[in-house]
Design a protein around this motif. Structure first.
Motif, PDB file in Angstrom:
ATOM      1  N   GLY A   1      -2.273  -1.300  -2.915  1.00 14.48           N
ATOM      2  CA  GLY A   1      -0.933  -1.515  -3.461  1.00 14.48           C
ATOM      3  C   GLY A   1      -0.128  -0.237  -3.360  1.00 14.48           C
ATOM      4  O   GLY A   1      -0.695   0.852  -3.162  1.00 14.48           O
TER       5      GLY A   1
ATOM      6  N   PHE B   1      -3.304  13.202   4.083  1.00 19.91           N
ATOM      7  CA  PHE B   1      -3.986  12.004   4.572  1.00 19.91           C
ATOM      8  C   PHE B   1      -3.233  11.483   5.797  1.00 19.91           C
ATOM      9  O   PHE B   1      -2.008  11.607   5.897  1.00 19.91           O
ATOM     10  CB  PHE B   1      -4.031  10.944   3.462  1.00 19.91           C
TER      11      PHE B   1
ATOM     12  N   SER C   1       0.864  -1.198   0.000  1.00 22.34           N
ATOM     13  CA  SER C   1       0.000   0.000   0.000  1.00 22.34           C
ATOM     14  C   SER C   1       0.890   1.234   0.000  1.00 22.34           C
ATOM     15  O   SER C   1       2.097   1.132   0.226  1.00 22.34           O
ATOM     16  CB  SER C   1      -0.904   0.012   1.246  1.00 22.34           C
TER      17      SER C   1
ATOM     18  N   LYS D   1      -6.618   6.625  -6.881  1.00 21.70           N
ATOM     19  CA  LYS D   1      -5.451   7.362  -7.369  1.00 21.70           C
ATOM     20  C   LYS D   1      -5.437   7.372  -8.903  1.00 21.70           C
ATOM     21  O   LYS D   1      -6.122   6.574  -9.543  1.00 21.70           O
ATOM     22  CB  LYS D   1      -4.164   6.704  -6.839  1.00 21.70           C
TER      23      LYS D   1
ATOM     24  N   GLN E   1      -0.297  10.767  -4.081  1.00 23.76           N
ATOM     25  CA  GLN E   1      -1.298  11.396  -4.953  1.00 23.76           C
ATOM     26  C   GLN E   1      -0.682  11.955  -6.239  1.00 23.76           C
ATOM     27  O   GLN E   1      -1.368  12.659  -6.983  1.00 23.76           O
ATOM     28  CB  GLN E   1      -2.007  12.533  -4.199  1.00 23.76           C
TER      29      GLN E   1
ATOM     30  N   PHE F   1      -4.009   2.901  -4.418  1.00 20.90           N
ATOM     31  CA  PHE F   1      -5.394   2.888  -3.937  1.00 20.90           C
ATOM     32  C   PHE F   1      -6.293   3.194  -5.143  1.00 20.90           C
ATOM     33  O   PHE F   1      -5.937   4.023  -5.987  1.00 20.90           O
ATOM     34  CB  PHE F   1      -5.542   3.955  -2.843  1.00 20.90           C
TER      35      PHE F   1
ATOM     36  N   ALA G   1      -2.063   8.755   6.845  1.00 18.10           N
ATOM     37  CA  ALA G   1      -0.945   7.802   6.759  1.00 18.10           C
ATOM     38  C   ALA G   1       0.417   8.478   6.874  1.00 18.10           C
ATOM     39  O   ALA G   1       1.352   7.906   7.434  1.00 18.10           O
ATOM     40  CB  ALA G   1      -1.023   7.039   5.443  1.00 18.10           C
TER      41      ALA G   1
ATOM     42  N   ASP H   1       6.242  11.898  -0.054  1.00 15.70           N
ATOM     43  CA  ASP H   1       4.947  11.220  -0.051  1.00 15.70           C
ATOM     44  C   ASP H   1       4.253  11.641  -1.340  1.00 15.70           C
ATOM     45  O   ASP H   1       3.609  12.682  -1.423  1.00 15.70           O
ATOM     46  CB  ASP H   1       4.121  11.592   1.184  1.00 15.70           C
TER      47      ASP H   1
HETATM   48  C1  LIG Z   1      -0.963  11.721   0.807  1.00 22.69           C
HETATM   49  C2  LIG Z   1      -1.187  10.258   1.040  1.00 22.69           C
HETATM   50  N1  LIG Z   1      -0.282   9.563   1.732  1.00 22.69           N
HETATM   51  C3  LIG Z   1      -0.427   8.242   1.948  1.00 22.69           C
HETATM   52  C4  LIG Z   1      -1.510   7.552   1.474  1.00 22.69           C
HETATM   53  C5  LIG Z   1      -1.667   6.119   1.823  1.00 22.69           C
HETATM   54  O1  LIG Z   1      -1.835   5.295   0.732  1.00 22.69           O
HETATM   55  P1  LIG Z   1      -2.676   3.928   0.844  1.00 22.69           P
HETATM   56  O2  LIG Z   1      -4.110   4.291   1.002  1.00 22.69           O
HETATM   57  O3  LIG Z   1      -2.384   3.244  -0.441  1.00 22.69           O
HETATM   58  O4  LIG Z   1      -2.148   3.196   2.014  1.00 22.69           O
HETATM   59  C6  LIG Z   1      -2.471   8.239   0.716  1.00 22.69           C
HETATM   60  C7  LIG Z   1      -3.618   7.544   0.110  1.00 22.69           C
HETATM   61  O5  LIG Z   1      -4.676   7.353   0.504  1.00 22.69           O
HETATM   62  C8  LIG Z   1      -2.326   9.622   0.521  1.00 22.69           C
HETATM   63  O6  LIG Z   1      -3.234  10.314  -0.163  1.00 22.69           O
END
Ligand SMILES: Cc1ncc(COP(=O)(O)O)c(C=O)c1O
Length: 366
Positions: free
Chosen positions: A194, A86, A59, A186, A160, A183, A88, A157
């Motif tokens: 992935g 986001f 991911s 995207k 996106q 995701f 994460a 990061d």
């Molecule tokens: C800015 C950002 N960072 C990290 C992620 C994490 O990606 P994933 O959802 O594939 O784990 C996302 C996606 O949702 C994101 O938009």
């Protein structure tokens, strides 16, 4: 007229036969972990990103997590990042026992403001993690200059922003590592979760390859602790079908963005600012509007999809209360959280649909 925020079925309909054939090929081979499809996708994403290496992972989140782990970020370390992203981005830092240190955003691009990074550096700072938000890359020259001065790693990061451009360089190719998400929403979205890490650093590449497989080398011998961060070949197979369309889809998003830009010109709607240094892939088309929450409710009531990315900046999330932030600490992120909303910008959108979206907003705001 109904206009969804995203219409994945419309996109799938065009590539369905090829995706089914590619997935079937993996199933027939019964190579269900690793294998040629993952390797081929890595080679092609590395090329598309103008990087030497790419490592498929489970991911976008695990791309970030495994990058931080491979760079040795852990307890007591600090990583400077954006609060307007986001979850994460900062969640991965905190999961490793490191401290997310937030620097506020540039209100025009929504990306981290490089001028605020230097003041956030301490002797514990290990890395900077700019986020290329909504499809536009952050001001990488300034970020790399600060990182260079303080000896910091830079993790882009780019979840996106796959293939977005900053001064002729691709997302992920400038920092120590770049992290992509596949995701489904995207620009290059898989048929499940992935992600991928790209880098030009041979040692980091090697470490990432081991990191995604519990740090195992040789098999069943572990000199450090990794995880199961592997990308499934079924995902890789579907993504290989989609990859040749990525540039075309991103061009269609740019065309749609330009269409909205023209519709909203000279109105109260503030359209996205794209730096002359950047080519955005418009993963999101984000506007600022007065009475934002009312506009969102009105659109939803009229079957027009929209979303708020992001309603709560990360420094004010409950789980980060231990960091001791209070409202007002990072005013540009907080203001953006109150004012922004994303409109449908996906490639298959028609002019009529865009007319309807823009018309519904402008009519409501009078
Ligand atoms: C800015 C950002 N960072 C990290 C992620 C994490 O990606 P994933 O959802 O594939 O784990 C996302 C996606 O949702 C994101 O938009």
């Amino acid at each position: 007229m109904k206009v969804p925020l995203l219409d994945l079925k419309a996109q799938y309909a065009k590539i369905k036969d090829d995706v089914l054939a590619a997935v079937s090929e993996v199933l027939e081979s019964q190579v269900c972990i690793g294998g040629a499809k993952v390797a081929e996708l890595e080679t092609k994403i590395a090329a598309a990103s103008e990087c030497k290496y790419a490592v498929g992972v489970s991911s976008g989140t695990d791309a970030i997590l495994s990058s931080l782990m491979s760079l040795g970020v852990g307890r007591g370390d600090e990583v400077i990042t954006s609060p307007f992203t986001f979850f994460a981005t900062a969640g991965c830092i905190a999961r490793l026992g490191a401290k997310p240190v937030f620097a506020d955003i540039d209100p025009k691009t929504y990306n981290i403001n490089p001028e605020l990074i230097e003041a956030a550096v301490t002797e514990r700072t290990k890395a900077v993690m700019p986020v290329h938000l909504f499809g536009q890359m952050a001001d990488m020259d300034s970020i790399m200059a600060i990182a260079g001065r303080f000896g910091l790693a830079v993790i882009e990061d780019a979840a996106q922003s796959i293939t977005a451009v900053y001064k002729n360089k691709r997302a992920g190719s400038i920092g120590t590592a770049g992290c992509f998400s596949f995701f489904p929403s995207k620009n290059l979205g898989g048929i499940g979760d992935g992600g991928m890490v790209v880098t030009n650093d041979e040692n980091l590449h090697h470490k990432l390859v081991l990191m995604r497989n519990h740090g195992s080398e040789p098999k069943y011998y572990h000199s450090f602790i990794g995880g199961n961060f592997r990308l499934d070949p079924v995902q890789a197979a579907a993504l290989l079908v989609e990859l040749p369309y990525l540039n075309k889809w991103s061009r269609a998003r740019r065309k749609n963005a330009a269409y909205y830009d023209a519709k909203f010109a000279d109105t109260v709607v503030q359209t996205p600012y794209i730096s002359p240094d950047c080519t955005s892939i418009y993963n999101q088309y984000v506007i600022r509007v007065p009475r934002r929450d009312e506009v969102v409710a009105h659109l939803k009531a009229n079957d027009v999809g929209c979303e708020i990315y992001y309603p709560v900046p990360l420094h004010l999330q409950e789980c980060f209360a231990y960091l001791g932030h209070k409202p007002g600490d990072l005013p540009e992120s907080e203001k953006a959280a109150r004012e922004v909303m994303a409109l449908p910008v996906y490639p298959e959108l028609t002019d009529e649909m865009q007319d309807h979206v823009a018309g519904t907003i402008l009519e409501f705001l009078g």
